[in-house]
Write an enzyme that holds these catalytic residues in place. Structure first.
Site, mmCIF file in Angstrom:
data_model
loop_
_atom_site.group_PDB
_atom_site.id
_atom_site.type_symbol
_atom_site.label_atom_id
_atom_site.label_comp_id
_atom_site.label_asym_id
_atom_site.label_seq_id
_atom_site.Cartn_x
_atom_site.Cartn_y
_atom_site.Cartn_z
ATOM 1 N N PRO A 26 -15.750 2.683 33.875
ATOM 2 C CA PRO A 26 -14.500 3.516 33.334
ATOM 3 C C PRO A 26 -14.936 5.019 33.459
ATOM 4 O O PRO A 26 -15.941 5.520 33.383
ATOM 5 C CB PRO A 26 -14.572 2.992 31.910
ATOM 6 C CG PRO A 26 -15.950 2.439 31.490
ATOM 7 C CD PRO A 26 -16.309 1.809 32.927
ATOM 8 N N ASN A 27 -13.833 5.708 33.786
ATOM 9 C CA ASN A 27 -13.821 7.246 34.035
ATOM 10 C C ASN A 27 -14.600 7.718 35.163
ATOM 11 O O ASN A 27 -14.424 8.895 35.420
ATOM 12 C CB ASN A 27 -14.358 7.756 32.605
ATOM 13 C CG ASN A 27 -13.559 7.299 31.387
ATOM 14 O OD1 ASN A 27 -12.320 7.517 31.545
ATOM 15 N ND2 ASN A 27 -14.163 6.808 30.350
ATOM 16 N N ARG A 52 -13.711 15.302 35.387
ATOM 17 C CA ARG A 52 -14.290 15.206 33.868
ATOM 18 C C ARG A 52 -15.553 15.831 34.006
ATOM 19 O O ARG A 52 -16.284 15.988 34.860
ATOM 20 C CB ARG A 52 -14.531 13.629 33.758
ATOM 21 C CG ARG A 52 -15.858 13.027 34.675
ATOM 22 C CD ARG A 52 -15.861 11.380 34.228
ATOM 23 N NE ARG A 52 -16.293 11.189 33.143
ATOM 24 C CZ ARG A 52 -17.161 10.269 32.700
ATOM 25 N NH1 ARG A 52 -17.548 9.270 33.645
ATOM 26 N NH2 ARG A 52 -17.708 10.079 31.453
ATOM 27 N N TYR A 85 -21.266 15.723 35.767
ATOM 28 C CA TYR A 85 -21.032 14.929 36.786
ATOM 29 C C TYR A 85 -20.585 15.526 38.102
ATOM 30 O O TYR A 85 -20.516 14.874 39.068
ATOM 31 C CB TYR A 85 -19.698 13.985 36.343
ATOM 32 C CG TYR A 85 -20.290 13.203 35.115
ATOM 33 C CD1 TYR A 85 -21.269 12.419 35.054
ATOM 34 C CD2 TYR A 85 -19.143 13.216 34.086
ATOM 35 C CE1 TYR A 85 -21.505 11.667 34.047
ATOM 36 C CE2 TYR A 85 -19.523 12.681 32.644
ATOM 37 C CZ TYR A 85 -20.751 11.874 32.698
ATOM 38 O OH TYR A 85 -20.749 11.247 31.475
ATOM 39 N N ASN A 134 -22.779 1.495 38.662
ATOM 40 C CA ASN A 134 -22.735 2.524 37.677
ATOM 41 C C ASN A 134 -21.706 2.078 36.621
ATOM 42 O O ASN A 134 -20.362 2.299 36.673
ATOM 43 C CB ASN A 134 -22.338 3.805 38.040
ATOM 44 C CG ASN A 134 -22.453 4.993 37.062
ATOM 45 O OD1 ASN A 134 -22.485 4.659 35.700
ATOM 46 N ND2 ASN A 134 -22.145 6.416 37.253
ATOM 47 N N ALA A 146 -19.796 4.064 30.310
ATOM 48 C CA ALA A 146 -20.027 3.761 28.838
ATOM 49 C C ALA A 146 -20.350 2.626 28.635
ATOM 50 O O ALA A 146 -20.973 2.139 27.760
ATOM 51 C CB ALA A 146 -18.790 4.445 28.435
ATOM 52 N N GLU A 193 -29.050 -0.048 38.910
ATOM 53 C CA GLU A 193 -28.412 0.800 38.028
ATOM 54 C C GLU A 193 -28.254 2.189 38.448
ATOM 55 O O GLU A 193 -29.447 2.737 38.445
ATOM 56 C CB GLU A 193 -28.890 0.628 36.566
ATOM 57 C CG GLU A 193 -28.473 1.452 35.450
ATOM 58 C CD GLU A 193 -29.141 1.414 34.332
ATOM 59 O OE1 GLU A 193 -30.278 1.069 34.144
ATOM 60 O OE2 GLU A 193 -28.800 1.877 33.240
ATOM 61 N N HIS A 251 -26.750 6.101 37.522
ATOM 62 C CA HIS A 251 -26.263 7.364 36.651
ATOM 63 C C HIS A 251 -26.123 8.429 37.385
ATOM 64 O O HIS A 251 -27.290 9.083 37.661
ATOM 65 C CB HIS A 251 -26.884 7.281 35.055
ATOM 66 C CG HIS A 251 -26.754 6.015 34.274
ATOM 67 N ND1 HIS A 251 -25.483 5.431 33.808
ATOM 68 C CD2 HIS A 251 -27.598 5.018 34.145
ATOM 69 C CE1 HIS A 251 -25.737 4.281 33.514
ATOM 70 N NE2 HIS A 251 -27.035 3.928 33.773
ATOM 71 N N ARG A 260 -29.766 13.010 27.451
ATOM 72 C CA ARG A 260 -28.303 13.163 26.717
ATOM 73 C C ARG A 260 -28.340 12.469 25.118
ATOM 74 O O ARG A 260 -29.474 12.315 24.593
ATOM 75 C CB ARG A 260 -27.163 12.739 27.504
ATOM 76 C CG ARG A 260 -27.401 13.570 28.784
ATOM 77 C CD ARG A 260 -26.114 12.876 29.668
ATOM 78 N NE ARG A 260 -24.946 13.361 29.215
ATOM 79 C CZ ARG A 260 -23.537 13.020 29.592
ATOM 80 N NH1 ARG A 260 -23.738 12.040 30.652
ATOM 81 N NH2 ARG A 260 -22.479 13.111 28.755
#
Ligand code: DQA
Length: 144
Positions: A9-10, A17, A22, A73, A76, A97, A99, A106
């Site tokens: 998502p996103n 964003r 990012y 990725n 969320a 994985e 990111h 964070r």
């Protein structure tokens, strides 16, 4: 070799964003970057993005018998989705994985990663280059 690259998502909002986390590249830039890198390396690569958990689970299940590895990725869903973890465990494909941001630096809620329990490698904080490092890692991993 055949890799499936999945974004959750996103990630379709890249370039718009939170550029401080990012970067400024768009999702289309990201896909072009991954595709041309894979082409150079003679790797077939399919890229998929969805904002929906069930669609991500479906896509992982469909990879069974069709792909040699997965780069994911989960956005969320990294921090919440046992369903995505179980899907990756079900298909038993080596999974990296990725990111874009340094999640470890964070918020506390980003410190949990369910997918990590099934991943052969985690790459964070390298921006979109992280996906290319995942391609490198997975191709070396499968060559062994
Ligand atoms: C992300 C980090 C996640 O915490 C966040 O929810 C994302 C993107 C990253 O690429 O840094 O959507 O996975």
């Amino acid at each position: 070799m055949k890799f499936l690259v999945i974004n959750g998502p996103n990630l379709n909002m890249l370039g718009i964003r939170e550029p401080e986390h990012y970067g400024k590249e768009t999702y289309e830039d990201l896909i072009n970057k991954i595709q041309s890198y894979c082409k150079e390396k003679n790797i077939f690569c399919e890229c998929y993005q969805s904002n929906h958990e069930g669609c991500l689970v479906d896509k992982i299940q469909e990879a069974y018998g069709k792909f040699d590895g997965i780069i994911i990725n989960p956005g969320a869903y990294t921090h919440t989705s046992i369903a995505i973890l179980d899907a990756v465990k079900s298909v038993q494909l080596p999974t990296v994985e990725v990111h874009i941001s340094a999640v470890e630096e964070r918020e506390d809620f980003r410190q949990i990663s369910y997918i990590r329990l099934a991943a052969v490698k985690t790459i964070t904080g390298l921006g979109t280059d992280g996906y290319l490092r995942a391609v490198d890692f997975l191709s070396e991993y499968l060559d062994k």
